[in-house]
Each structure stands twice: as structure tokens, then as C-alpha cells.
Design a protein around this motif. Structure first.
Motif, PDB file in Angstrom:
ATOM      1  N   VAL A  97       0.607  -1.106   0.144  1.00  0.00           N
ATOM      2  CA  VAL A  97       0.512  -0.094  -0.235  1.00  0.00           C
ATOM      3  C   VAL A  97       0.911   1.516  -0.389  1.00  0.00           C
ATOM      4  N   GLN A  98       1.704   0.889   0.597  1.00  0.00           N
ATOM      5  CA  GLN A  98       3.138   2.731   0.808  1.00  0.00           C
ATOM      6  C   GLN A  98       3.466   2.416  -0.586  1.00  0.00           C
ATOM      7  N   ARG A  99       3.725   2.123  -1.443  1.00  0.00           N
ATOM      8  CA  ARG A  99       4.538   2.009  -2.181  1.00  0.00           C
ATOM      9  C   ARG A  99       3.301   2.934  -3.456  1.00  0.00           C
ATOM     10  N   TYR A 100       2.194   2.707  -3.803  1.00  0.00           N
ATOM     11  CA  TYR A 100       0.770   3.389  -3.964  1.00  0.00           C
ATOM     12  C   TYR A 100       0.520   5.119  -3.919  1.00  0.00           C
ATOM     13  N   ASN A 101       1.288   4.665  -2.279  1.00  0.00           N
ATOM     14  CA  ASN A 101       0.929   6.149  -1.737  1.00  0.00           C
ATOM     15  C   ASN A 101       2.469   6.768  -2.242  1.00  0.00           C
ATOM     16  N   THR A 102       3.204   6.480  -2.124  1.00  0.00           N
ATOM     17  CA  THR A 102       4.731   7.573  -2.088  1.00  0.00           C
ATOM     18  C   THR A 102       4.357   7.658  -3.733  1.00  0.00           C
ATOM     19  N   LEU A 103       4.384   6.999  -4.846  1.00  0.00           N
ATOM     20  CA  LEU A 103       3.917   7.380  -6.548  1.00  0.00           C
ATOM     21  C   LEU A 103       3.489   8.816  -5.547  1.00  0.00           C
ATOM     22  N   GLY A 104       1.634   8.241  -5.525  1.00  0.00           N
ATOM     23  CA  GLY A 104       0.858   9.271  -5.267  1.00  0.00           C
ATOM     24  C   GLY A 104       2.112  11.079  -4.740  1.00  0.00           C
ATOM     25  N   LEU A 105       2.394  10.923  -3.668  1.00  0.00           N
ATOM     26  CA  LEU A 105       3.203  11.820  -3.725  1.00  0.00           C
ATOM     27  C   LEU A 105       4.353  12.843  -4.111  1.00  0.00           C
ATOM     28  N   ALA A 106       4.880  11.787  -4.682  1.00  0.00           N
ATOM     29  CA  ALA A 106       5.700  12.388  -6.209  1.00  0.00           C
ATOM     30  C   ALA A 106       5.301  13.019  -7.091  1.00  0.00           C
ATOM     31  N   TYR A 107       4.211  12.591  -7.265  1.00  0.00           N
ATOM     32  CA  TYR A 107       2.796  13.099  -8.329  1.00  0.00           C
ATOM     33  C   TYR A 107       2.940  14.335  -7.954  1.00  0.00           C
ATOM     34  N   GLN A 108       2.498  14.557  -6.637  1.00  0.00           N
ATOM     35  CA  GLN A 108       1.640  15.411  -6.207  1.00  0.00           C
ATOM     36  C   GLN A 108       3.467  16.857  -5.994  1.00  0.00           C
ATOM     37  N   LYS A 109       3.963  16.357  -5.717  1.00  0.00           N
ATOM     38  CA  LYS A 109       5.201  16.783  -5.782  1.00  0.00           C
ATOM     39  C   LYS A 109       5.758  17.736  -7.344  1.00  0.00           C
ATOM     40  N   LEU A 110       5.904  16.853  -7.926  1.00  0.00           N
ATOM     41  CA  LEU A 110       5.700  17.244  -9.027  1.00  0.00           C
ATOM     42  C   LEU A 110       4.628  18.223  -9.887  1.00  0.00           C
ATOM     43  N   ASN A 111       3.450  18.224  -9.373  1.00  0.00           N
ATOM     44  CA  ASN A 111       2.448  19.093  -9.448  1.00  0.00           C
ATOM     45  C   ASN A 111       1.908  18.432 -10.862  1.00  0.00           C
ATOM     46  N   LYS A 112       2.171  17.021 -10.692  1.00  0.00           N
ATOM     47  CA  LYS A 112       1.341  16.414 -11.645  1.00  0.00           C
ATOM     48  C   LYS A 112      -0.251  15.851 -10.647  1.00  0.00           C
ATOM     49  N   LEU A 113      -0.983  16.386 -10.981  1.00  0.00           N
ATOM     50  CA  LEU A 113      -1.922  15.763  -9.807  1.00  0.00           C
ATOM     51  C   LEU A 113      -3.286  14.824 -10.690  1.00  0.00           C
ATOM     52  N   ASP A 114      -2.806  14.571 -11.819  1.00  0.00           N
ATOM     53  CA  ASP A 114      -4.496  13.429 -12.441  1.00  0.00           C
ATOM     54  C   ASP A 114      -3.185  12.228 -12.124  1.00  0.00           C
ATOM     55  N   SER A 115      -2.302  12.254 -11.859  1.00  0.00           N
ATOM     56  CA  SER A 115      -1.814  11.178 -11.796  1.00  0.00           C
ATOM     57  C   SER A 115      -1.036  11.550  -9.990  1.00  0.00           C
ATOM     58  N   ALA A 116      -1.430  11.713  -9.543  1.00  0.00           N
ATOM     59  CA  ALA A 116      -1.070  12.436  -7.495  1.00  0.00           C
ATOM     60  C   ALA A 116      -2.603  11.251  -7.445  1.00  0.00           C
ATOM     61  N   VAL A 117      -3.571  11.653  -8.512  1.00  0.00           N
ATOM     62  CA  VAL A 117      -4.858  11.567  -7.618  1.00  0.00           C
ATOM     63  C   VAL A 117      -4.849   9.574  -7.791  1.00  0.00           C
ATOM     64  N   TYR A 118      -4.595   9.374  -9.310  1.00  0.00           N
ATOM     65  CA  TYR A 118      -4.709   7.934  -9.368  1.00  0.00           C
ATOM     66  C   TYR A 118      -3.924   7.014  -8.663  1.00  0.00           C
ATOM     67  N   PHE A 119      -2.780   7.578  -8.300  1.00  0.00           N
ATOM     68  CA  PHE A 119      -1.993   6.124  -7.059  1.00  0.00           C
ATOM     69  C   PHE A 119      -2.631   7.113  -5.614  1.00  0.00           C
ATOM     70  N   PHE A 120      -3.323   8.003  -5.272  1.00  0.00           N
ATOM     71  CA  PHE A 120      -3.939   7.638  -4.680  1.00  0.00           C
ATOM     72  C   PHE A 120      -5.080   7.417  -4.358  1.00  0.00           C
ATOM     73  N   THR A 121      -5.521   7.008  -4.909  1.00  0.00           N
ATOM     74  CA  THR A 121      -6.911   5.829  -5.460  1.00  0.00           C
ATOM     75  C   THR A 121      -6.365   4.331  -5.447  1.00  0.00           C
ATOM     76  N   ARG A 122      -5.693   4.346  -6.309  1.00  0.00           N
ATOM     77  CA  ARG A 122      -4.844   2.559  -5.634  1.00  0.00           C
ATOM     78  C   ARG A 122      -4.552   2.769  -4.911  1.00  0.00           C
ATOM     79  N   THR A 123      -3.906   3.652  -4.217  1.00  0.00           N
ATOM     80  CA  THR A 123      -3.910   2.967  -2.780  1.00  0.00           C
ATOM     81  C   THR A 123      -4.605   3.170  -1.780  1.00  0.00           C
TER      82      THR A 123
END
Length: 180
Positions: free
Chosen positions: A62-88
Motif C-alpha cells: 500500500v505504501q508504494r502506491y502512496n509514495t508514487l502519489g506523493l512524488a507526483y503531487q510534489k511534481l504538480n502532476k495532480l491527475d497522476s497523484a490522484v490516480y495513485f492515491f486512489t490506487r492506495t
């Protein structure tokens, strides 16, 4: 340390990540090191490799999807961040892990706040707040959610609720400091 991690990654790639026992654990640790130093593209590269192999354990899954979401969020790639937080959330629901279910809801809500999607953000951030406030073992997470809720109410012009959640954030900050 990064030099040795790069050498290790080269060796992993030469051998083939699928041929290394517990590779997802190594990739996860490497990604977290890069995350803490702000190398978010590298985090994404490592975590994307990690999700192609079996997880070391349920928590890292579960953490690896959250970490992906956080990294995308930091890069302001918010659609990808939401996708990976949803996957989390999906993985957390399958594991019946209420901590990650609520944490990922709060992460999605935080993105929605930044996008001025307040009506969508409020139930998600409220869910995160209520879980962490009730369980009282994550007062900083509850505090952060309370401040997010206050921001939403402020943007919606509901000042008594804004003030309530600002006070709640202050109270939870005090709780956190007492636990240190």
C-alpha cells in the motif's frame, strides 16, 4: 549513499529485478531516500519498478502506491497523484487497513483543496480528520486535516466553522507536542 544506490540499481538492472528476492523492499528504501532529498522523478522510476514485482509485505504494497502519489503531487502532476492515491485506497480497502484508507482520502482531499474543488475535498478531508482525531495516535495527521477543513470553510465563507477547526488544529498540535 546515492552513489552506492546507483551502483546497486545498475546491478539490479543487470541481473533483472524480477530475479532478486525481496527486490520491492530494496526499491522502496531507495525511493524513500530519494524522496527525502527531493528527487521525485527518481522516486517515480523506482516505485514504478517496484509495483511490477510482488510486494515485500502488505504494508509496503500500500505504501508504494502512496509514495508514487506523493512524488507526483510534489511534481504538480495532480491527475497522476490522484490516480495513485486512489490506487492506495483500493489496496488498503482490500487489506482492510483503515489507517491507509483514511490517509489516502486525506491526500486526495488535499489535492482537491489546492484545485479549489472544495465540495469534493470536504468529505475526504473530514474522513481523514475524524479517523485520526478519534484514534488519537496520529494527532499531527488530524491537525493537518483540521487545518485543511478550516481552509475549506474559509473559502466557502463559513467563518464559525473555520474558527472551530483552527482551534481544533491548535489543540491537536498541543497533543502532538505532549507526545514527543
Amino acid at each position: 549513499a546515492f552513489y552506492h544506490q546507483a551502483k546497486a540499481q545498475d546491478l539490479f538492472n543487470n541481473v533483472g529485478v524480477r530475479n532478486i528476492i525481496d527486490i520491492s523492499r530494496y526499491l522502496h528504501v531507495m525511493a524513500l531516500n530519494y524522496y527525502h532529498f527531493g528527487y521525485y522523478d527518481k522516486v517515480i522510476q523506482l516505485m514504478r519498478a517496484s509495483i511490477t514485482v510482488p510486494a515485500f509485505n502488505e504494508n509496503l504494497e500500500v505504501q508504494r502506491y502512496n509514495t508514487l502519489g506523493l512524488a507526483y503531487q510534489k511534481l504538480n502532476k495532480l491527475d497522476s497523484a490522484v490516480y495513485f492515491f486512489t490506487r492506495t485506497q483500493e489496496v488498503a480497502i482490500s487489506q482492510r487497513d483503515s489507517t491507509w484508507i483514511n490517509l489516502s482520502a486525506g491526500n486526495i482531499g488535499a489535492i482537491y483543496i489546492n484545485q479549489a474543488r472544495y465540495q469534493e475535498a470536504l468529505p475526504l478531508v473530514m474522513q481523514d480528520y475524524q479517523f485520526n482525531q478519534k484514534n488519537n495516535h496520529h494527532p499531527m495527521l488530524a491537525r493537518n486535516a483540521a487545518l485543511g477543513i478550516a481552509a475549506i470553510w474559509q473559502k466557502l465563507g463559513i467563518l464559525d466553522s473555520t474558527l472551530h477547526y483552527l482551534h481544533e488544529g491548535d489543540r491537536l498540535n498541543t497533543v502532538h507536542k505532549q507526545k514527543e
